[in-house]
Scaffold this motif. Structure first.
Motif, PDB file in Angstrom:
ATOM      1  N   UNK A  61     -11.766  20.369   4.271  1.00 56.51           N
ATOM      2  CA  UNK A  61     -11.031  20.280   5.534  1.00 56.51           C
ATOM      3  C   UNK A  61     -10.927  18.836   6.022  1.00 56.51           C
ATOM      4  N   UNK A  62     -12.019  18.099   5.890  1.00 57.09           N
ATOM      5  CA  UNK A  62     -12.008  16.693   6.295  1.00 57.09           C
ATOM      6  C   UNK A  62     -10.973  15.911   5.493  1.00 57.09           C
ATOM      7  N   UNK A  63     -10.934  16.136   4.169  1.00 61.47           N
ATOM      8  CA  UNK A  63      -9.947  15.456   3.327  1.00 61.47           C
ATOM      9  C   UNK A  63      -8.524  15.841   3.710  1.00 61.47           C
ATOM     10  N   UNK A  64      -8.298  17.120   3.948  1.00 58.48           N
ATOM     11  CA  UNK A  64      -6.947  17.589   4.268  1.00 58.48           C
ATOM     12  C   UNK A  64      -6.454  17.036   5.609  1.00 58.48           C
ATOM     13  N   UNK A  65      -7.366  16.768   6.529  1.00 58.90           N
ATOM     14  CA  UNK A  65      -6.994  16.231   7.836  1.00 58.90           C
ATOM     15  C   UNK A  65      -6.876  14.710   7.830  1.00 58.90           C
ATOM     16  N   UNK A  66      -7.332  14.076   6.763  1.00 60.90           N
ATOM     17  CA  UNK A  66      -7.255  12.617   6.647  1.00 60.90           C
ATOM     18  C   UNK A  66      -5.846  12.202   6.240  1.00 60.90           C
ATOM     19  N   UNK A  67      -5.427  11.006   6.654  1.00 58.32           N
ATOM     20  CA  UNK A  67      -4.104  10.521   6.236  1.00 58.32           C
ATOM     21  C   UNK A  67      -4.106  10.141   4.754  1.00 58.32           C
ATOM     22  N   UNK A  68      -2.953  10.232   4.121  1.00 58.32           N
ATOM     23  CA  UNK A  68      -2.811   9.754   2.743  1.00 58.32           C
ATOM     24  C   UNK A  68      -2.681   8.235   2.802  1.00 58.32           C
ATOM     25  N   UNK A  69      -3.420   7.572   1.913  1.00 56.52           N
ATOM     26  CA  UNK A  69      -3.480   6.116   1.911  1.00 56.52           C
ATOM     27  C   UNK A  69      -3.108   5.599   0.530  1.00 56.52           C
ATOM     28  N   UNK A  70      -2.312   4.526   0.494  1.00 55.10           N
ATOM     29  CA  UNK A  70      -1.985   3.834  -0.756  1.00 55.10           C
ATOM     30  C   UNK A  70      -2.564   2.432  -0.675  1.00 55.10           C
ATOM     31  N   UNK A  71      -3.204   1.996  -1.763  1.00 55.83           N
ATOM     32  CA  UNK A  71      -3.806   0.665  -1.774  1.00 55.83           C
ATOM     33  C   UNK A  71      -3.798   0.102  -3.187  1.00 55.83           C
ATOM     34  N   UNK A  72      -3.714  -1.227  -3.279  1.00 60.62           N
ATOM     35  CA  UNK A  72      -3.860  -1.889  -4.567  1.00 60.62           C
ATOM     36  C   UNK A  72      -5.313  -1.752  -4.996  1.00 60.62           C
ATOM     37  N   UNK A  73      -5.517  -1.399  -6.266  1.00 63.61           N
ATOM     38  CA  UNK A  73      -6.878  -1.191  -6.752  1.00 63.61           C
ATOM     39  C   UNK A  73      -6.962  -1.470  -8.243  1.00 63.61           C
ATOM     40  N   UNK A  74      -8.192  -1.657  -8.712  1.00 65.80           N
ATOM     41  CA  UNK A  74      -8.463  -1.871 -10.133  1.00 65.80           C
ATOM     42  C   UNK A  74      -9.544  -0.886 -10.562  1.00 65.80           C
TER      43      UNK A  74
ATOM     44  N   UNK B 195     -11.177  -2.363  -4.555  1.00 67.83           N
ATOM     45  CA  UNK B 195     -10.036  -2.712  -3.723  1.00 67.83           C
ATOM     46  C   UNK B 195      -9.977  -4.215  -3.479  1.00 67.83           C
ATOM     47  N   UNK B 196      -8.878  -4.664  -2.898  1.00 69.77           N
ATOM     48  CA  UNK B 196      -8.611  -6.083  -2.663  1.00 69.77           C
ATOM     49  C   UNK B 196      -9.744  -6.759  -1.884  1.00 69.77           C
ATOM     50  N   UNK B 197     -10.356  -6.024  -0.947  1.00 72.86           N
ATOM     51  CA  UNK B 197     -11.428  -6.608  -0.124  1.00 72.86           C
ATOM     52  C   UNK B 197     -12.789  -6.612  -0.825  1.00 72.86           C
ATOM     53  N   UNK B 198     -12.836  -6.129  -2.082  1.00 77.01           N
ATOM     54  CA  UNK B 198     -14.078  -6.116  -2.851  1.00 77.01           C
ATOM     55  C   UNK B 198     -14.858  -4.814  -2.760  1.00 77.01           C
ATOM     56  N   UNK B 199     -14.472  -3.933  -1.842  1.00 82.99           N
ATOM     57  CA  UNK B 199     -15.165  -2.648  -1.726  1.00 82.99           C
ATOM     58  C   UNK B 199     -14.807  -1.749  -2.908  1.00 82.99           C
ATOM     59  N   UNK B 200     -15.685  -0.793  -3.201  1.00 82.44           N
ATOM     60  CA  UNK B 200     -15.497   0.124  -4.323  1.00 82.44           C
ATOM     61  C   UNK B 200     -15.631   1.563  -3.849  1.00 82.44           C
ATOM     62  N   UNK B 201     -14.960   2.462  -4.567  1.00 86.08           N
ATOM     63  CA  UNK B 201     -15.046   3.884  -4.246  1.00 86.08           C
ATOM     64  C   UNK B 201     -14.911   4.695  -5.521  1.00 86.08           C
TER      65      UNK B 201
END
Length: 87
Positions: free
Chosen positions: A5-18, A47-53
């Motif tokens: 439910x949390x995922x479904x209520x979250x906005x869709x996000x596009x980001x540059x990533x490696x 991601x561009x800011x150095x964070x990872x997921x």
């Protein structure tokens, strides 16, 4: 269910990533009736800011993404939606 439910209520996000890492995690479940195993396919994106997921992906998506691929990652909350590598 709460995560879903949390995922479904979250906005869709596009980001540059490696894609910086790929791994398979195998789990074995044993009961008195027998046992079975299953795999989870994970890709870590930076991601561009150095964070990872980390994201769980399908086996087909796992095969299509190569380590160090760069592109656009689409996600919704903690859910992987799509990765489009640069050409």
């Amino acid at each position: 269910m709460l995560n879903y439910l949390k995922n479904m209520l979250s906005p869709k996000v596009s980001a540059k990533a490696r894609a910086i890492d790929k791994r398979q995690q195998e789990y074995v479940v044993t009961t008195s009736y027998g046992g079975s195993s299953y795999k989870i396919y994970c890709v870590t994106f930076q991601f561009h800011d150095g964070s990872c997921k980390d994201f769980s992906v399908t086996p087909k998506t796992y095969q299509l993404i190569a380590k160090n691929d760069r592109g656009i990652l689409k996600s919704q909350g903690n859910q992987f939606c799509k990765f489009t590598p640069n050409k």
